[in-house]
Each structure stands twice: as C-alpha cells, then as structure tokens.
Design a protein around this motif. Structure first.
Motif, PDB file in Angstrom:
ATOM      1  N   HIS A  49     -10.133-110.094  82.653  1.00 14.43           N
ATOM      2  CA  HIS A  49     -10.880-110.482  81.469  1.00 14.43           C
ATOM      3  C   HIS A  49     -10.075-111.540  80.726  1.00 14.43           C
ATOM      4  O   HIS A  49      -8.865-111.688  80.948  1.00 14.43           O
ATOM      5  CB  HIS A  49     -11.108-109.282  80.544  1.00 14.43           C
ATOM      6  N   GLY A  50     -10.742-112.259  79.858  1.00 14.14           N
ATOM      7  CA  GLY A  50      -9.990-113.234  79.080  1.00 14.14           C
ATOM      8  C   GLY A  50     -10.857-114.336  78.522  1.00 14.14           C
ATOM      9  O   GLY A  50     -12.085-114.344  78.659  1.00 14.14           O
ATOM     10  N   VAL A  51     -10.179-115.278  77.863  1.00 12.29           N
ATOM     11  CA  VAL A  51     -10.813-116.487  77.359  1.00 12.29           C
ATOM     12  C   VAL A  51      -9.836-117.631  77.594  1.00 12.29           C
ATOM     13  O   VAL A  51      -8.621-117.469  77.404  1.00 12.29           O
ATOM     14  CB  VAL A  51     -11.199-116.353  75.865  1.00 12.29           C
ATOM     15  N   ALA A  52     -10.336-118.755  78.047  1.00 13.88           N
ATOM     16  CA  ALA A  52      -9.498-119.913  78.354  1.00 13.88           C
ATOM     17  C   ALA A  52     -10.022-121.131  77.603  1.00 13.88           C
ATOM     18  O   ALA A  52     -11.204-121.467  77.703  1.00 13.88           O
ATOM     19  CB  ALA A  52      -9.477-120.176  79.856  1.00 13.88           C
ATOM     20  N   PHE A  53      -9.133-121.782  76.863  1.00  9.96           N
ATOM     21  CA  PHE A  53      -9.467-123.019  76.150  1.00  9.96           C
ATOM     22  C   PHE A  53      -8.918-124.173  76.974  1.00  9.96           C
ATOM     23  O   PHE A  53      -7.704-124.337  77.102  1.00  9.96           O
ATOM     24  CB  PHE A  53      -8.846-122.996  74.756  1.00  9.96           C
ATOM     25  N   ILE A  54      -9.815-124.958  77.551  1.00 13.65           N
ATOM     26  CA  ILE A  54      -9.442-125.987  78.511  1.00 13.65           C
ATOM     27  C   ILE A  54      -9.420-127.336  77.804  1.00 13.65           C
ATOM     28  O   ILE A  54     -10.462-127.923  77.486  1.00 13.65           O
ATOM     29  CB  ILE A  54     -10.427-126.000  79.688  1.00 13.65           C
ATOM     30  N   GLY A  55      -8.206-127.833  77.517  1.00 13.89           N
ATOM     31  CA  GLY A  55      -8.036-129.095  76.808  1.00 13.89           C
ATOM     32  C   GLY A  55      -7.542-130.207  77.715  1.00 13.89           C
ATOM     33  O   GLY A  55      -7.141-129.966  78.863  1.00 13.89           O
ATOM     34  N   ASN A  56      -7.523-131.411  77.187  1.00 11.42           N
ATOM     35  CA  ASN A  56      -7.058-132.556  77.970  1.00 11.42           C
ATOM     36  C   ASN A  56      -5.567-132.461  78.288  1.00 11.42           C
ATOM     37  O   ASN A  56      -5.101-133.023  79.278  1.00 11.42           O
ATOM     38  CB  ASN A  56      -7.345-133.859  77.224  1.00 11.42           C
ATOM     39  N   ASN A  57      -4.815-131.769  77.445  1.00 11.96           N
ATOM     40  CA  ASN A  57      -3.375-131.646  77.669  1.00 11.96           C
ATOM     41  C   ASN A  57      -2.988-130.375  78.420  1.00 11.96           C
ATOM     42  O   ASN A  57      -1.946-130.329  79.077  1.00 11.96           O
ATOM     43  CB  ASN A  57      -2.626-131.677  76.342  1.00 11.96           C
ATOM     44  N   GLY A  58      -3.791-129.352  78.281  1.00 13.25           N
ATOM     45  CA  GLY A  58      -3.470-128.097  78.938  1.00 13.25           C
ATOM     46  C   GLY A  58      -4.492-127.030  78.636  1.00 13.25           C
ATOM     47  O   GLY A  58      -5.437-127.252  77.862  1.00 13.25           O
ATOM     48  N   THR A  59      -4.309-125.860  79.228  1.00 12.19           N
ATOM     49  CA  THR A  59      -5.249-124.745  79.070  1.00 12.19           C
ATOM     50  C   THR A  59      -4.512-123.531  78.528  1.00 12.19           C
ATOM     51  O   THR A  59      -3.481-123.120  79.084  1.00 12.19           O
ATOM     52  CB  THR A  59      -5.896-124.389  80.422  1.00 12.19           C
ATOM     53  N   LEU A  60      -5.026-122.973  77.446  1.00 12.13           N
ATOM     54  CA  LEU A  60      -4.495-121.716  76.918  1.00 12.13           C
ATOM     55  C   LEU A  60      -5.331-120.575  77.459  1.00 12.13           C
ATOM     56  O   LEU A  60      -6.558-120.575  77.319  1.00 12.13           O
ATOM     57  CB  LEU A  60      -4.504-121.719  75.388  1.00 12.13           C
ATOM     58  N   VAL A  61      -4.672-119.592  78.071  1.00 14.95           N
ATOM     59  CA  VAL A  61      -5.342-118.431  78.652  1.00 14.95           C
ATOM     60  C   VAL A  61      -4.906-117.197  77.869  1.00 14.95           C
ATOM     61  O   VAL A  61      -3.708-116.947  77.702  1.00 14.95           O
ATOM     62  CB  VAL A  61      -5.000-118.267  80.144  1.00 14.95           C
ATOM     63  N   LEU A  62      -5.880-116.434  77.412  1.00 16.99           N
ATOM     64  CA  LEU A  62      -5.636-115.298  76.522  1.00 16.99           C
ATOM     65  C   LEU A  62      -6.370-114.057  77.019  1.00 16.99           C
ATOM     66  O   LEU A  62      -7.547-114.132  77.371  1.00 16.99           O
ATOM     67  CB  LEU A  62      -6.127-115.660  75.116  1.00 16.99           C
ATOM     68  N   ASP A  63      -5.676-112.927  77.057  1.00 15.96           N
ATOM     69  CA  ASP A  63      -6.329-111.654  77.329  1.00 15.96           C
ATOM     70  C   ASP A  63      -5.600-110.559  76.561  1.00 15.96           C
ATOM     71  O   ASP A  63      -4.728-110.845  75.727  1.00 15.96           O
ATOM     72  CB  ASP A  63      -6.419-111.357  78.830  1.00 15.96           C
ATOM     73  N   ARG A  64      -5.929-109.300  76.820  1.00 22.09           N
ATOM     74  CA  ARG A  64      -5.318-108.208  76.071  1.00 22.09           C
ATOM     75  C   ARG A  64      -3.834-108.040  76.371  1.00 22.09           C
ATOM     76  O   ARG A  64      -3.110-107.413  75.605  1.00 22.09           O
ATOM     77  CB  ARG A  64      -6.068-106.901  76.348  1.00 22.09           C
ATOM     78  N   GLY A  65      -3.392-108.607  77.477  1.00 23.41           N
ATOM     79  CA  GLY A  65      -1.985-108.495  77.834  1.00 23.41           C
ATOM     80  C   GLY A  65      -1.098-109.542  77.204  1.00 23.41           C
ATOM     81  O   GLY A  65       0.121-109.362  77.104  1.00 23.41           O
ATOM     82  N   GLY A  66      -1.668-110.660  76.777  1.00 24.02           N
ATOM     83  CA  GLY A  66      -0.875-111.721  76.181  1.00 24.02           C
ATOM     84  C   GLY A  66      -1.549-113.069  76.322  1.00 24.02           C
ATOM     85  O   GLY A  66      -2.741-113.163  76.626  1.00 24.02           O
ATOM     86  N   TRP A  67      -0.773-114.153  76.098  1.00 23.66           N
ATOM     87  CA  TRP A  67      -1.329-115.502  76.236  1.00 23.66           C
ATOM     88  C   TRP A  67      -0.261-116.454  76.754  1.00 23.66           C
ATOM     89  O   TRP A  67       0.936-116.229  76.602  1.00 23.66           O
ATOM     90  CB  TRP A  67      -1.919-116.008  74.929  1.00 23.66           C
ATOM     91  N   GLU A  68      -0.722-117.519  77.388  1.00 18.04           N
ATOM     92  CA  GLU A  68       0.169-118.550  77.908  1.00 18.04           C
ATOM     93  C   GLU A  68      -0.567-119.883  77.903  1.00 18.04           C
ATOM     94  O   GLU A  68      -1.792-119.936  77.753  1.00 18.04           O
ATOM     95  CB  GLU A  68       0.615-118.214  79.331  1.00 18.04           C
ATOM     96  N   VAL A  69       0.188-120.956  78.054  1.00 20.41           N
ATOM     97  CA  VAL A  69      -0.401-122.288  78.151  1.00 20.41           C
ATOM     98  C   VAL A  69       0.022-122.909  79.469  1.00 20.41           C
ATOM     99  O   VAL A  69       1.222-122.943  79.800  1.00 20.41           O
ATOM    100  CB  VAL A  69       0.025-123.193  76.981  1.00 20.41           C
ATOM    101  N   ILE A  70      -0.953-123.371  80.232  1.00 19.34           N
ATOM    102  CA  ILE A  70      -0.721-124.049  81.497  1.00 19.34           C
ATOM    103  C   ILE A  70      -0.929-125.541  81.265  1.00 19.34           C
ATOM    104  O   ILE A  70      -2.031-125.971  80.880  1.00 19.34           O
ATOM    105  CB  ILE A  70      -1.683-123.534  82.583  1.00 19.34           C
ATOM    106  N   SER A  71       0.113-126.325  81.452  1.00 17.21           N
ATOM    107  CA  SER A  71       0.054-127.745  81.128  1.00 17.21           C
ATOM    108  C   SER A  71      -0.686-128.546  82.194  1.00 17.21           C
ATOM    109  O   SER A  71      -0.598-128.247  83.391  1.00 17.21           O
ATOM    110  CB  SER A  71       1.465-128.296  80.968  1.00 17.21           C
ATOM    111  N   GLU A  72      -1.419-129.552  81.749  1.00 23.04           N
ATOM    112  CA  GLU A  72      -1.924-130.558  82.674  1.00 23.04           C
ATOM    113  C   GLU A  72      -0.734-131.375  83.193  1.00 23.04           C
ATOM    114  O   GLU A  72       0.343-131.406  82.574  1.00 23.04           O
ATOM    115  CB  GLU A  72      -2.935-131.473  81.967  1.00 23.04           C
ATOM    116  N   LYS A  73      -0.910-132.035  84.290  1.00 21.36           N
ATOM    117  CA  LYS A  73       0.178-132.793  84.913  1.00 21.36           C
ATOM    118  C   LYS A  73       0.786-133.791  83.937  1.00 21.36           C
ATOM    119  O   LYS A  73       0.066-134.546  83.280  1.00 21.36           O
ATOM    120  CB  LYS A  73      -0.352-133.509  86.158  1.00 21.36           C
ATOM    121  N   ASP A  74       2.095-133.740  83.810  1.00 21.32           N
ATOM    122  CA  ASP A  74       2.888-134.682  83.005  1.00 21.32           C
ATOM    123  C   ASP A  74       2.653-134.557  81.499  1.00 21.32           C
ATOM    124  O   ASP A  74       3.095-135.417  80.733  1.00 21.32           O
ATOM    125  CB  ASP A  74       2.600-136.140  83.422  1.00 21.32           C
TER     126      ASP A  74
END
Length: 427
Positions: free
Chosen positions: A310-335
């Motif tokens: 489960h979760g919600v992901a905010f997909i931006g031009n610079n990166g994507t923030l992924v959030l669920d009940r366990g925590g959150w992280e940001v996955i960067s776009e290349k460079d």
C-alpha cells in the motif's frame, strides 16, 4: 492553487474545524465515559487504544451479535472493567451511561448511528469510510456542526509523525513539478470469497438490527462480519476501505480537493464467479488541472508499486516520494541528487489518534482534531467517486458548486437507498 484558495480548501480536509464542542460531560471518577458500538474487529482495536488514555473509562458495549458482545465484555471483566451491554445502540444512547461513543459497525450503519449519537449529546469516534454514499457524508457533517459535537474519524495516519514529515517534504518543492500521484492497496492476505448458500441466522445474532437500512435478504455468511465490505448494500470494497487512507494523503500532498473528472476500469478479474460484488481489481484516474491522481487496488496480490502493499507516491520531475505506514523515502531522478533514505515510522498512529480525540473533548475544541468530520466526509466522497465511475462505466465530470456529476445516471448513486422503514436523516 493560490494561498487563498488553499486556505478555503483546507477547511474541508485539513486538521481544523469551524466549530467547537460545547457539550458538558459527567465524569466517572474523573474520567470520560465511553461506549463502543460494534466491537468485533476495528471497534475492539479502537476501544483498546482509547483505554490506554487514563482519562477514559469504558462503561458500555453494543453489538448485534450477542456472541461477540459476551466475548468482549468477558475480556474487559478480566481486566476489572464492568460494562453495560446492549444489542440496540439506541438504548445505549438513551441510557445516559456514556459521554462519547466509538462507532465501528458496517459502513451502511455509520450515518444513522452517528447522527443519533450527536443528537443525543455524545461526542463520536467514527470508523472510516464515514458514509456509504456522498449524500450520507454531507448529512453527517451537517449533524456534527449543528450539535457542536467533537467527531473524530478513524483515519489515524493523520496523527502519525512520519506521514506529516513526508507531506512537509512534498510541500517543500524539492520534488519539482509533480505531474502524477499514485495511491494503491494490494491485499495479498485476503483472497476472494467463494459462493455459499443462504443459511439459518446464527444463534444470538439480531439479523434485523444488522441489516438496518440495507435491503432485506436471507442470511448469508458471505455478507456478515468482515466480508460485508465486498457488497454494495453495505460498503464499497477496497476503493473506500483503503482508498480513504491513501487518497487522503494524495490530496493533502497536492493541496487540492475536488477533481475535474473521474474514470475507472476494473472488475472481478481474480475470481469472476466469486460471491463478491465489488471489483477485486480496479484502476481509477482523477483529473486535476495539471496532474492526475491514480488509484489502484488488487485482492490476493502483495506486489504493488515500488514493491509495497500500500502507499502513495508523488512523482516529480526531480524525484519520487514514496510513503506508506512503514515510512517514507525519496527516489531521485537521474542526476538530480535528492535521494532520501527510508525514514521509518516511529510512533503508534492509532494510539496518538485517540489521545488527540480525548484532548479535543476535554478542551471542548474540535479545531484540535487531526481527522475532523469534514476531512472524513471529503475523502469518503472522493473515494465514492471512483466507485461510481466504475459502476457507470463512464468518464464522469464533477460539478463542485452543486456537489453532483454532470451525468444523470451517475447522480443516482449519490444517495444510498434506505429500506425496512429507515430513512436518511434530515438535518
């Protein structure tokens, strides 16, 4: 959305309210007296979380299944807690043994019970989704505001620190332009339900009180207790069961409320011949001015987007923030270099949610609530839109001024049908 528009929209879904509870309550040994209506599943979890607050005492339980009622009252008795027992929630409300109630019955009962409770002068903790139709949600908001009641909705993630921290990051702008938001629920532990024949009503079950305003049908175990959520008479499947959690944060992150259009596609793909009515697989797309919010769910599968159930992901031009009940992280776009390692959850959201509810009652201030009735109503209605798009098979356009669709067929789903002499409350 400019600041003025956001502040107006936040009145719908942020942790605020324009009224404050004025009810006086009687203390039993200095504690708030609480009764629980529906104690088989989440109602029992809610009650136990609430009882960890030393300002609370449980005085009453209500359930239409006397087997459940006996079991829970015995469990409380083993902890030195004596309660009055009811199978009719109206008797509980009339008996004046409680100051506040937990409502955790099937969705189709929430509106009647919540309205009756606030009319009786009680404060309310009501499970999500708060209503089984968009009109029901509007009625519940009106009833709470008219009675100046403290009403907290069971969207406890709003009380968790890591969810708030994640949304703060989204609002920081570091993700860049966000063009797409994904929200999802994959429920691998729950398989589809096979067909079962109608059966005699189990001993101790007051089936007429369970049906309430729903259409009269012979008793069937598939429609009872937990499984009720897969039938339109009582609930809206995963779209409303989990959608209210994840889509709530999609809206909070994007600072929006009403979509322009909604379309949905899915079906009983996992088990076409199964007993459930609601789709086991569904994708819904909500269109806004310059981005989309996409919902998806699947019963019987665990591998959702980003390898999360489960979760919600905010997909931006610079990166994507992924959030669920366990925590959150940001996955960067290349460079782009904005990676944020996983920040794990560090608190108990349900327990914090109950502390927030009690504090609002004690201080008679609904503006303190993290999930006020307005927020619960808005996200429940938003999730209902996805189901209505699925049931009509159309791309629907929403008229936010008049709170209805531009499609006549879709508007038939705005109001739940009431049966057995019950009527939607007129508030």
């Amino acid at each position: 959305m400019n600041r003025k528009d956001f502040l107006k929209a936040s009145a719908i879904f942020a942790a605020s309210s324009m009224y404050s509870g004025a009810h006086a309550f009687t203390l039993q040994n200095g504690k708030i007296r609480v009764g629980a209506i529906g104690v088989n599943g989440m109602g029992w979890s809610n009650l136990n979380a609430l009882l960890k607050d030393d300002k609370v005492v449980c005085t009453a339980l209500c359930d239409v299944d006397e087997n459940v009622l006996q079991k829970r009252s015995d469990e409380l008795a083993q902890r030195g807690i004596t309660v009055k027992r009811y199978v009719d929630y109206k008797e509980l409300l009339r008996d004046n043994v409680v100051d506040a109630v937990i409502i955790a019955t099937p969705d189709h009962w929430h509106t009647l019970q919540m309205v009756d409770a606030v009319n009786a002068g009680k404060h309310v903790y009501v499970e999500k989704p708060i209503g089984n139709s968009i009109k029901e949600c509007e009625v519940m908001v009106a009833a709470a505001q008219r009675n100046k009641s403290i009403v907290q909705v069971g969207q406890w993630q709003r009380s968790q620190k890591h969810f708030r921290d994640a949304i703060d990051f989204v609002h920081s702008g570091k993700l860049g332009k966000i063009r797409q938001v994904k929200a999802w629920s994959y429920v691998g532990w729950k398989k589809t339900i096979s067909n079962k024949p109608d059966a005699p009503i189990p001993a101790g079950v007051h089936y007429d009180k369970w049906l309430g305003p729903a259409q009269s049908r012979p008793f069937n175990p598939n429609r009872f207790h937990f499984e009720f959520r897969w039938f339109w008479d009582y609930a809206g499947g995963l779209m409303t069961d989990w959608g209210v959690h994840m889509l709530d944060y999609a809206l909070l992150g994007m600072k929006v409320s009403d979509p322009i259009s909604i379309m949905a596609s899915g079906g009983k793909f996992a088990d076409p011949n199964g007993a459930a009515e609601t789709p086991d697989t569904l994708t819904a797309v909500y269109q806004f001015d310059d981005f989309n919010i996409q919902w998806e769910h699947a019963l019987g599968l665990d591998l959702g987007p980003y390898n999360r159930t489960h979760g919600v992901a905010f997909i931006g031009n610079n990166g994507t923030l992924v959030l669920d009940r366990g925590g959150w992280e940001v996955i960067s776009e290349k460079d782009k270099g904005i990676t944020v390692p996983l920040k794990k959850s560090s608190d108990n959201g349900l327990e914090k949610h109950m502390v927030n509810f009690v504090d609002a009652i004690v201080k008679k201030d609904a503006s303190m609530l993290n999930a006020p009735i307005e927020a619960g109503a808005h996200i429940a209605a938003f999730s209902q839109m996805g189901n209505i798009a699925y049931r009509t098979g159309k791309k629907l356009f929403w008229d936010k001024k008049y709170r209805k669709f531009t499609d006549r067929e879709a508007n038939k789903y705005l109001v739940s049908e009431y049966h057995n002499g019950y009527k939607l409350p007129n508030v």
